[in-house]
Design an enzyme around this catalytic site. Structure first.
Site, PDB file in Angstrom:
ATOM      1  N   CYS A  54       0.958  -1.150   0.058  1.00 11.58           N
ATOM      2  CA  CYS A  54      -0.187  -0.240  -0.223  1.00 11.58           C
ATOM      3  C   CYS A  54       0.952   1.040   0.068  1.00 11.58           C
ATOM      4  O   CYS A  54       0.295   2.654  -0.420  1.00 11.58           O
ATOM      5  CB  CYS A  54      -1.180   0.083   1.030  1.00 11.58           C
ATOM      6  SG  CYS A  54      -0.382  -0.686   2.753  1.00 11.58           S
ATOM      7  N   HIS A 291      -2.207   0.550   7.729  1.00  7.29           N
ATOM      8  CA  HIS A 291      -2.072   0.724   6.778  1.00  7.29           C
ATOM      9  C   HIS A 291      -2.145   2.158   5.478  1.00  7.29           C
ATOM     10  O   HIS A 291      -2.446   2.683   6.962  1.00  7.29           O
ATOM     11  CB  HIS A 291      -4.200   0.233   6.698  1.00  7.29           C
ATOM     12  CG  HIS A 291      -3.893  -0.624   4.624  1.00  7.29           C
ATOM     13  ND1 HIS A 291      -3.698  -1.292   3.674  1.00  7.29           N
ATOM     14  CD2 HIS A 291      -5.844  -0.151   4.938  1.00  7.29           C
ATOM     15  CE1 HIS A 291      -3.640  -1.187   2.737  1.00  7.29           C
ATOM     16  NE2 HIS A 291      -5.579  -0.826   2.909  1.00  7.29           N
TER      17      HIS A 291
END
Length: 448
Positions: A54, A291
């Site tokens: 990510c 994240h």
């Protein structure tokens, strides 16, 4: 014009050390082995297969959305065909490469796998591939693990040089599989690092011995995230540099194209400056503890140019690197000069006495702002629509990677309610303290 790729093992080895450290954990490497491919449920939304990449996927997604917002769009902006999302992907990666090429005299370096091994890596385009089942090159089909190990991957990398962005765009149009195949994310990341220049990256990092990718969990560092978003591999997200215990720690040096907001800012683990909170386009990468996701809006007033008071606050804080909210009297003249205000010695003396009536030798930020920029009004809308993107299917409602739509309201009250049970709201309150959100499906999107 492209220069033929050489193996250049020393340069590849330097990239590997900066990115992974002295040891590459095979399990972590496999999680990063994915290409750029779009959701079947949202044509312009990239899917992420495993945790880790990510740090590249979210910034690329942010630049895809920046391109969408740059165009005149109607109600069908989400209806893009395969040719359209290919153009968006190439435009996004070229935008990111452009930012780093400015540190390399506008030159570009593209990292590719040797053609003799690529036959075993071209097993999909634009659809999901398991991050744990990397394809096997033809000449090692009989290997025990039946997958491309990191040492073979690095030994087969080649670097090609290009003189112009047009050449890079033409290359990606001809060899789209360099982005969409199993190692597309890594090849692009290596290209960013090569184009930037390894010396320039090391000079910007606090500690080059700390790798960009966590060796245990595979998460990208803040330096890697900043490199992808802003073109600079600095480890901090505040404006300019700050003095911390005598160390000059560099942050973001100018307004970015897309922004960044951090959940951990409300705990004071970091300070996101105005350059990232107020980017050129209303697109923000959102950082949780583990994240990265993306928030965006079509309301351009959310990122209006800085008001005079915002400029003044930023300039004042540049003379206050320790974040004390005051500056020594001796700096007042220079602050006024940078703001194009009267800075003649006689006037500075008068203002010094007014702003420091007790002769403490300091000028408080609030006193300065009240004197020179009282009650400045902004044109921020009271209501606007926000969209949220999370590339992990397991983190999305019904397992579908689609943009989640929410209606935002900025309340008039000054009381901020921090809800630990609502990380999304807590994160957005670092930019809009009085924001309330109603998500269209009644489900608050996940930051993780």
């Amino acid at each position: 014009m492209a220069v033929n790729g050489d193996s250049t093992p020393s340069e590849i080895n330097e990239i590997k050390n900066l990115l992974w450290g002295p040891f590459v954990k095979e399990e972590v490497f496999k999680r990063w082995a994915q290409g750029f491919h779009f959701s079947k449920d949202e044509p312009t939304a990239l899917e992420q297969e495993e945790g880790g990449p990510c740090a590249v996927l979210a910034p690329v997604q942010a630049f895809i959305l920046k391109t969408i917002l740059s165009k005149t769009v109607g109600n069908n902006w989400r209806e893009v065909d395969q040719e359209g999302n290919t153009e968006l992907l190439i435009r996004a990666v070229c935008d990111i490469l452009c930012q780093v090429s400015n540190y390399n005299n506008g030159k570009f370096k593209i990292v590719r796998l040797n053609d003799c091994i690529r036959k075993g890596t071209s097993n999909h385009t634009n659809h999901h591939v398991s991050g744990t089942e990397a394809p096997v090159p033809e000449y090692i089909e009989n290997s025990v693990n039946q997958r491309l190990q990191h040492d073979i991957f690095h030994s087969e990398l080649r670097i090609f040089s290009y003189d112009s962005l047009e050449e890079v765009e033409a290359f990606y149009h001809q060899r789209l599989d360099d982005l969409t195949d199993t190692f597309g994310v890594l090849l692009f990341l290596y290209s960013v690092m090569c184009t930037k220049g390894l010396d320039a990256i090391r000079n910007e990092m606090n500690d080059p011995a700390e790798p960009f990718i966590d060796g245990t969990y595979g998460y990208g560092s803040q330096g890697l995230i900043n490199l992808m978003i802003t073109g600079r591999a600095v480890n901090h997200v505040w404006d300019h540099e700050q003095d911390v215990g005598g160390l000059k720690l560099r942050g973001v040096d100018k307004q970015s194209k897309v922004g960044f907001l951090a959940l951990l800012e409300h705990l004071r683990y970091c300070e996101v400056g105005s350059f990232l909170k107020n980017p050129e386009f209303p697109v923000w990468v959102l950082g949780s503890e583990t994240h990265l996701t993306v928030l965006f809006s079509f309301e351009r007033q959310l990122v209006r140019p800085e008001t005079p008071s915002e400029v003044a606050r930023r300039v004042f804080k540049s003379f206050d690197p320790e974040g004390n909210n005051f500056i020594p009297n001796s700096d007042l003249s220079e602050v006024l000069r940078k703001l194009d205000l009267v800075s003649e010695p006689a006037y500075v003396d008068i203002m010094t006495k007014k702003l420091d009536p007790e002769n403490l030798g300091i000028i408080l930020l609030n006193a300065f702002m009240d004197e020179f920029f009282p009650e400045e009004k902004t044109s921020m809308p009271d209501t606007f629509v926000l969209y949220h993107y999370n590339g992990l299917r397991r983190s999305c409602p019904d397992g579908k990677v689609i943009y989640q739509e929410g209606q935002a309201v900025l309340l008039e009250c000054d009381i901020q309610c921090v809800l630990e049970s609502n990380p999304m709201l807590t994160c957005l309150q670092t930019k809009w303290p009085n924001i309330e959100l109603q998500w269209s499906r009644g489900i608050t999107p996940s930051l993780n």
